[in-house]
Design a protein around this motif. Structure first.
Motif, PDB file in Angstrom:
ATOM      1  N   LEU A 189       1.864   7.489   3.606  1.00  0.00           N
ATOM      2  CA  LEU A 189       2.596   8.280   2.472  1.00  0.00           C
ATOM      3  C   LEU A 189       3.326   7.063   2.068  1.00  0.00           C
ATOM      4  O   LEU A 189       4.911   7.608   3.073  1.00  0.00           O
ATOM      5  CB  LEU A 189       2.242   9.261   1.596  1.00  0.00           C
ATOM      6  N   ASP A 190       4.191   5.685   1.772  1.00  0.00           N
ATOM      7  CA  ASP A 190       4.928   5.264   1.597  1.00  0.00           C
ATOM      8  C   ASP A 190       5.383   4.837   3.218  1.00  0.00           C
ATOM      9  O   ASP A 190       7.055   5.471   4.127  1.00  0.00           O
ATOM     10  CB  ASP A 190       5.964   5.823   1.156  1.00  0.00           C
ATOM     11  N   GLY A 191       4.782   5.206   4.139  1.00  0.00           N
ATOM     12  CA  GLY A 191       5.143   4.423   5.866  1.00  0.00           C
ATOM     13  C   GLY A 191       5.304   5.914   6.674  1.00  0.00           C
ATOM     14  O   GLY A 191       5.346   5.793   7.515  1.00  0.00           O
ATOM     15  N   ARG A 192       4.499   6.993   5.636  1.00  0.00           N
ATOM     16  CA  ARG A 192       5.472   7.822   6.859  1.00  0.00           C
ATOM     17  C   ARG A 192       3.436   8.767   7.186  1.00  0.00           C
ATOM     18  O   ARG A 192       3.410   9.041   5.729  1.00  0.00           O
ATOM     19  CB  ARG A 192       6.214   8.689   5.747  1.00  0.00           C
ATOM     20  N   ASP A 193       3.733   9.078   8.054  1.00  0.00           N
ATOM     21  CA  ASP A 193       2.630  10.131   8.725  1.00  0.00           C
ATOM     22  C   ASP A 193       1.881  11.989   7.726  1.00  0.00           C
ATOM     23  O   ASP A 193       2.826  12.245   8.368  1.00  0.00           O
ATOM     24  CB  ASP A 193       2.041  10.238   9.771  1.00  0.00           C
ATOM     25  N   ILE A 194       1.889  12.174   7.242  1.00  0.00           N
ATOM     26  CA  ILE A 194       1.651  12.811   6.631  1.00  0.00           C
ATOM     27  C   ILE A 194       0.184  14.109   6.643  1.00  0.00           C
ATOM     28  O   ILE A 194      -0.126  14.940   6.490  1.00  0.00           O
ATOM     29  CB  ILE A 194       1.341  13.515   5.069  1.00  0.00           C
ATOM     30  N   THR A 195      -0.599  13.138   7.980  1.00  0.00           N
ATOM     31  CA  THR A 195      -1.847  13.882   8.127  1.00  0.00           C
ATOM     32  C   THR A 195      -1.211  15.963   8.208  1.00  0.00           C
ATOM     33  O   THR A 195      -2.424  16.167   8.023  1.00  0.00           O
ATOM     34  CB  THR A 195      -2.665  13.095   9.120  1.00  0.00           C
ATOM     35  N   HIS A 196      -0.158  15.822   9.053  1.00  0.00           N
ATOM     36  CA  HIS A 196      -0.287  17.061   9.753  1.00  0.00           C
ATOM     37  C   HIS A 196       1.593  17.819   9.580  1.00  0.00           C
ATOM     38  O   HIS A 196       1.834  18.216  11.040  1.00  0.00           O
ATOM     39  CB  HIS A 196      -0.371  16.920  11.615  1.00  0.00           C
TER      40      HIS A 196
ATOM     41  N   ILE B 163       0.448  -1.043   0.349  1.00  0.00           N
ATOM     42  CA  ILE B 163       0.072   0.207  -0.079  1.00  0.00           C
ATOM     43  C   ILE B 163       1.306   1.098  -0.194  1.00  0.00           C
ATOM     44  O   ILE B 163       1.811   1.472   0.352  1.00  0.00           O
ATOM     45  CB  ILE B 163      -0.852  -0.281   1.090  1.00  0.00           C
ATOM     46  N   VAL B 164       0.930   2.291  -0.670  1.00  0.00           N
ATOM     47  CA  VAL B 164       1.404   3.019  -1.470  1.00  0.00           C
ATOM     48  C   VAL B 164       1.405   4.248   0.287  1.00  0.00           C
ATOM     49  O   VAL B 164       1.770   4.973   0.183  1.00  0.00           O
ATOM     50  CB  VAL B 164       1.449   3.817  -2.340  1.00  0.00           C
ATOM     51  N   LEU B 165      -0.408   4.768  -0.716  1.00  0.00           N
ATOM     52  CA  LEU B 165      -0.853   5.523   0.293  1.00  0.00           C
ATOM     53  C   LEU B 165      -2.387   4.543   1.543  1.00  0.00           C
ATOM     54  O   LEU B 165      -3.421   3.974   0.556  1.00  0.00           O
ATOM     55  CB  LEU B 165      -1.745   6.842  -1.146  1.00  0.00           C
ATOM     56  N   ASP B 166      -2.340   5.489   2.152  1.00  0.00           N
ATOM     57  CA  ASP B 166      -3.672   4.563   3.113  1.00  0.00           C
ATOM     58  C   ASP B 166      -3.656   5.430   4.094  1.00  0.00           C
ATOM     59  O   ASP B 166      -3.291   6.555   4.862  1.00  0.00           O
ATOM     60  CB  ASP B 166      -2.529   3.984   4.294  1.00  0.00           C
TER      61      ASP B 166
ATOM     62  N   ALA C  47     -18.519  17.035   5.505  1.00  0.00           N
ATOM     63  CA  ALA C  47     -18.191  16.618   4.367  1.00  0.00           C
ATOM     64  C   ALA C  47     -17.705  15.643   3.692  1.00  0.00           C
ATOM     65  O   ALA C  47     -17.793  14.295   3.238  1.00  0.00           O
ATOM     66  CB  ALA C  47     -17.531  17.219   4.321  1.00  0.00           C
ATOM     67  N   VAL C  48     -16.792  14.961   5.355  1.00  0.00           N
ATOM     68  CA  VAL C  48     -15.743  13.424   5.493  1.00  0.00           C
ATOM     69  C   VAL C  48     -16.008  12.884   6.382  1.00  0.00           C
ATOM     70  O   VAL C  48     -15.365  13.313   7.203  1.00  0.00           O
ATOM     71  CB  VAL C  48     -14.183  13.496   4.219  1.00  0.00           C
ATOM     72  N   ASP C  49     -16.886  11.890   6.382  1.00  0.00           N
ATOM     73  CA  ASP C  49     -17.165  11.375   7.520  1.00  0.00           C
ATOM     74  C   ASP C  49     -16.111  10.461   7.750  1.00  0.00           C
ATOM     75  O   ASP C  49     -17.387   8.986   7.876  1.00  0.00           O
ATOM     76  CB  ASP C  49     -18.438  11.624   7.873  1.00  0.00           C
ATOM     77  N   GLY C  50     -15.224   9.674   7.929  1.00  0.00           N
ATOM     78  CA  GLY C  50     -14.479   8.537   8.522  1.00  0.00           C
ATOM     79  C   GLY C  50     -14.155   7.865   7.435  1.00  0.00           C
ATOM     80  O   GLY C  50     -14.987   6.569   7.451  1.00  0.00           O
ATOM     81  N   VAL C  51     -13.641   8.899   6.326  1.00  0.00           N
ATOM     82  CA  VAL C  51     -13.518   7.497   4.822  1.00  0.00           C
ATOM     83  C   VAL C  51     -11.954   7.118   5.424  1.00  0.00           C
ATOM     84  O   VAL C  51     -10.856   7.084   5.439  1.00  0.00           O
ATOM     85  CB  VAL C  51     -12.847   8.536   4.247  1.00  0.00           C
ATOM     86  N   SER C  52     -11.455   5.471   4.997  1.00  0.00           N
ATOM     87  CA  SER C  52     -10.508   5.213   4.763  1.00  0.00           C
ATOM     88  C   SER C  52     -10.457   4.122   3.201  1.00  0.00           C
ATOM     89  O   SER C  52     -11.246   3.666   2.576  1.00  0.00           O
ATOM     90  CB  SER C  52     -10.729   3.743   5.718  1.00  0.00           C
ATOM     91  N   ILE C  53      -9.245   4.453   2.091  1.00  0.00           N
ATOM     92  CA  ILE C  53      -8.672   4.153   1.139  1.00  0.00           C
ATOM     93  C   ILE C  53      -7.156   3.719   1.533  1.00  0.00           C
ATOM     94  O   ILE C  53      -6.586   4.191   1.794  1.00  0.00           O
ATOM     95  CB  ILE C  53      -9.063   5.552   0.264  1.00  0.00           C
ATOM     96  N   GLN C  54      -7.452   2.593   1.079  1.00  0.00           N
ATOM     97  CA  GLN C  54      -5.961   2.411   0.775  1.00  0.00           C
ATOM     98  C   GLN C  54      -5.704   2.193  -1.114  1.00  0.00           C
ATOM     99  O   GLN C  54      -5.786   1.620  -1.689  1.00  0.00           O
ATOM    100  CB  GLN C  54      -6.164   0.905   1.357  1.00  0.00           C
ATOM    101  N   VAL C  55      -4.462   3.069  -1.534  1.00  0.00           N
ATOM    102  CA  VAL C  55      -4.024   2.875  -2.433  1.00  0.00           C
ATOM    103  C   VAL C  55      -2.804   1.615  -2.808  1.00  0.00           C
ATOM    104  O   VAL C  55      -1.358   2.485  -2.171  1.00  0.00           O
ATOM    105  CB  VAL C  55      -3.281   4.149  -2.670  1.00  0.00           C
ATOM    106  N   PRO C  56      -2.675   0.630  -3.424  1.00  0.00           N
ATOM    107  CA  PRO C  56      -2.053  -0.100  -3.657  1.00  0.00           C
ATOM    108  C   PRO C  56      -1.070  -0.061  -4.643  1.00  0.00           C
ATOM    109  O   PRO C  56      -1.661   1.253  -5.862  1.00  0.00           O
ATOM    110  CB  PRO C  56      -2.449  -1.160  -3.897  1.00  0.00           C
ATOM    111  N   ALA C  57       0.039  -0.176  -5.023  1.00  0.00           N
ATOM    112  CA  ALA C  57       1.590   0.700  -5.893  1.00  0.00           C
ATOM    113  C   ALA C  57       0.918  -0.095  -6.775  1.00  0.00           C
ATOM    114  O   ALA C  57       0.340  -0.997  -7.488  1.00  0.00           O
ATOM    115  CB  ALA C  57       2.892   0.117  -5.268  1.00  0.00           C
ATOM    116  N   GLY C  58       1.535   1.393  -8.297  1.00  0.00           N
ATOM    117  CA  GLY C  58       0.495   0.871  -9.741  1.00  0.00           C
ATOM    118  C   GLY C  58      -0.716   0.562  -9.989  1.00  0.00           C
ATOM    119  O   GLY C  58      -0.954   0.251 -10.452  1.00  0.00           O
ATOM    120  N   LYS C  59      -2.249   1.114  -8.827  1.00  0.00           N
ATOM    121  CA  LYS C  59      -2.996   0.284  -9.088  1.00  0.00           C
ATOM    122  C   LYS C  59      -4.282   1.884  -9.701  1.00  0.00           C
ATOM    123  O   LYS C  59      -3.225   2.784  -9.089  1.00  0.00           O
ATOM    124  CB  LYS C  59      -4.105  -0.239  -8.104  1.00  0.00           C
TER     125      LYS C  59
END
Ligand SMILES: Nc1ncnc2c1ncn2[C@@H]1O[C@H](COP(=O)(O)OP(=O)(O)O)[C@@H](O)[C@H]1O
Ligand SMILES: Nc1ncnc2c1ncn2[C@@H]1O[C@H](COP(=O)(O)OP(=O)(O)O)[C@@H](O)[C@H]1O
Ligand code: SF4
Ligand SMILES: [Mg+2]
Ligand SMILES: [Mg+2]
Lengths: 324, 330
Positions: free
Chosen positions: B73-80, B5-8, B25-37
């Motif tokens: 993103l790629d293991g790094r927390d970019i939320t804040h 998973i690249v983006l989690d 507007a966004v209420d508890g959304v979870s999305i996993q983006v695998p590499a190359g998909k």
């Protein structure tokens, strides 16, 4: 369809827009070029093609919201483009139009009541009680609750605004309605509601529609016949079933191919796509307007505009129509 | 999903603090983006697709705010991250394209120079080198006569070409993830088909993952590997594309697919989902879809369903699919 009665007919209709340039080299947009078209009583004829191909201009010119550069338009056999404004006024009420953008096409300072009343009072309905009854009746017909009588456009959703536009268009019992992308701005769940409504009203009031759209799925649902346009010219006209089943003009085929289908099993990597861009209507290609993008084009295509070929019930404007 | 998973995105909540109240507007959304998909987010307008994207990009502006959840993103927390840290992430690892490229292009600078600046900003190369790269990129994204187009201003290009320029610009640093928000909505179908094909090619050849946001089920069916269907700020159903279309489970997704006129059948009437999307300030107490759902019962109006597992990698937010395994909370 046998014994069809022609309601409206365009002959050699041309609409050009001068857009400046120099005296020696004036620039002109060739929006509609030499269009011949018949619309039958009670049918839905769809006008399809990509943006800028002249659909709206043609629709508006047919009902004289725009004056043609040349050519004629017959409504029930009477030529309307040469009528005086006064003569035309009685015809005008039989031809209405619904626009794409329900936000821009309703006056924000008028209430629903006033919006629907406007055409009625213009054509002489003065009695307050009669007017109110008629307005409420129309609101009911298009599915707007009566109690919203005094509300303003901004208090409605996009779908409801489109319904109000429809109520206004049918207020005078017209014969023909030009529907110019009436559902293009709506979400699918709302779009299907409005399309069903248009079908119901057509039945109830024996309406004739010219349905302008760039969405071929919507057209498949609503239209009896389809007219495909490219860069101001007609490519092909035929019954919806047959035209989708077996396109005869190369452009029609590419257009149908390009639609993303809501079924992943139909995915193909080899899907044949049109390359290139749409040429400019200021300098349209010579000969067949499609020849610069057409993979089947031969020498004659750039030289001569193809005439109308009748193939069964179908009219095709192509030197080399696709094989049946 | 076993892919890397690249983006989690986990339990993302982005709210707008307005005079009338707090809008989820966004209420508890979870999305996993695998590499190359290619991952699709589909739904009707206002359901929170763009705000999900803007939150990930760190582009959400006042009165909107990420109030909960994590973005990795790629293991790094970019939320804040700080704005400065974020701007390095954007462009290098994450990039975004929009429906209307004109809003992100500078009208008075040639498109070639704009893409060259983007390269110079992120890579240590000479100006000449950068210009060569631009022309290569233009060729890759299918811009005809790239040397000539280098000197064009945005308004001199068609909508389709402008979108190609944007895609080229987004691909400059070969980002890990590209978010495309309705990239073809403003384009004609023949041009749309070209752009979708280009995005698939870039994904395949460069390994960039793509989040494709659209309201068009056809675009999803043709392009995406995995799909999230959103409604009123929540993911209602998620599945691999083939599973979603062959085994459509959520009443909302079913309704949406039935409402679309089909090319291969002649219907007298279209199916309709009655009613309208609820106001986010006055959401129903129960399931967000209960006001329009033909299958809603008393419980649906009282309680919120979780996202239940209804098959391998298939999640459905509906009590009809209630099971022990929840992919996500209420
Ligand atoms: N008032 C106008 N002045 C100049 N050009 C116009 C005007 N109206 C339309 N056009 C041009 O005419 C062509 C056809 O436009 P239109 O009929 O709106 O196409 P469509 O409805 O198929 O998208 C386009 O190139 C458009 O830019
Ligand atoms: N500036 C804002 N102020 C208040 N609410 C907003 C604002 N921008 C967006 N929203 C809310 O966020 C919701 C989701 O918007 P968005 O993500 O743009 O929807 P989509 O992209 O799915 O059409 C909207 O329904 C709206 O209620
Ligand atoms: S939980 Fe109930 S209301 Fe919500 S979608 Fe399922 S059946 Fe319909
Ligand atoms: Mg138009
Ligand atoms: Mg959006």
């Amino acid at each position: 369809m046998e014994n069809k009665k022609v309601l409206l007919e365009a002959k050699h209709l041309v609409k050009e827009f001068p857009i400046g340039g120099t005296k020696k080299n004036p620039l002109t947009v060739h929006a509609v070029s030499d269009v011949n078209l018949e619309i039958y009583e009670g049918e839905t004829l769809a006008l399809v093609g990509e943006s800028g191909c002249g659909k709206s201009t043609l629709g508006r010119t047919l009902i004289r919201l725009l004056e043609p550069t040349s050519g004629e338009v017959f409504f029930e056999g009477e030529e309307i483009t040469s009528m005086t404004a006064r003569e035309f006024a009685q015809r005008r009420r039989q031809m209405q139009i619904i626009f794409q953008d329900p936000y821009a096409s309703l006056n924000p300072r008028m209430s629903v009541k006033e919006i629907i009343a406007e055409p009625l009072t213009t054509y002489g309905m003065k009695d307050k009680g009669e007017l109110e009854n008629r307005i409420k009746d129309l609101m009911k017909k298009v599915g707007i609750p009566e109690e919203f009588y005094n509300r303003y456009p901004h208090q409605f959703s996009g779908g409801q605004r489109q319904r109000i536009g429809i109520a206004r268009a049918i207020a005078l019992n017209p014969r023909l309605i030009i529907c110019d992308e009436p559902v293009s701005a709506l979400d699918v769940s709302i779009q299907s509601q409005v399309l069903n409504l248009l079908k119901d009203l057509q039945q109830e009031y024996s309406l004739t529609y010219l349905f302008i759209s760039h969405d071929l799925s919507v057209v498949k649902f609503i239209a009896d016949r389809v007219c495909v346009m490219f860069l101001g010219s007609i490519c092909e006209i035929g019954s919806t079933e047959a035209l989708y089943e077996q396109p005869l003009h190369p452009y029609t085929r590419f257009l149908l191919n390009a639609i993303p289908k809501a079924d992943p099993r139909l995915r193909t990597e080899e899907k044949e796509l049109l390359s290139g861009e749409i040429p400019s209507p200021v300098n349209p290609p010579s000969g067949c307007r499609f020849h610069t993008r057409c993979p089947y084009a031969r020498e004659i295509c750039s030289r001569e505009a193809p005439g109308c070929k009748q193939v069964g019930q179908r009219q095709v404007f192509c030197h080399f129509p696709l094989e049946k | 999903m076993s892919e890397s998973i690249v983006l989690d995105i986990r339990n993302l909540k982005s709210h707008f603090f307005t005079a009338k109240g707090e809008v989820p507007a966004v209420d508890g959304v979870s999305i996993q983006v695998p590499a190359g998909k290619i991952i699709g987010i589909v739904g009707e307008s206002g359901c929170g697709k763009s705000m999900t994207a803007m939150s990930v990009m760190g582009l959400l502006r006042y009165p909107g705010k990420v109030v909960d959840g994590t973005i990795t993103l790629d293991g790094r927390d970019i939320t804040h991250l700080s704005p400065k840290e974020l701007s390095t992430v954007r462009g290098n690892e994450l990039s975004m394209i929009f429906q209307e490229p004109m809003t992100s292009l500078n009208p008075v600078i040639t498109v070639g120079r704009q893409v060259r600046e983007a390269i110079l900003l992120h890579q240590k190369v000479s100006r000449d080198e950068a210009k060569k790269r631009v022309i290569e990129i233009f060729r890759e994204v299918g811009i005809p006569e790239p040397e000539k187009r280098y000197n064009s201003y945005p308004h001199q290009l068609s909508g389709g070409l402008r979108q190609r320029v944007m895609i080229g610009m987004a691909m400059v640093c070969k980002p890990k993830v590209m978010i495309a928000d309705e990239p073809t909505t403003a384009l004609d179908v023949t041009i749309e088909a070209q752009i979708l094909r280009l995005m698939k090619k870039l994904c395949r050849e460069q390994g960039t993952s793509i989040i494709l946001i659209t309201h068009n089920m056809g675009v999803v069916a043709e392009t995406c590997d995995y799909v999230y269907v959103m409604y009123a700020g929540k993911v209602m159903e998620q599945a691999e594309t083939f599973a979603l279309f062959e085994n459509t489970s959520h009443p909302y997704t079913q309704g949406l697919l039935k409402s679309i006129p089909k090319l291969n059948e002649k219907a007298e009437r279209l199916y309709t989902i009655e009613g309208v999307v609820p106001n986010l300030l006055h959401l129903p107490e129960g399931c967000n879809f209960c006001t329009r759902c033909t299958e809603a019962d008393a419980r649906c109006r009282k309680e919120k369903p979780a996202l239940y597992q209804a098959g391998d990698g298939h999640g459905v937010r509906c009590f009809k699919y209630e099971s022990e395994v929840q992919l996500d909370g209420k």
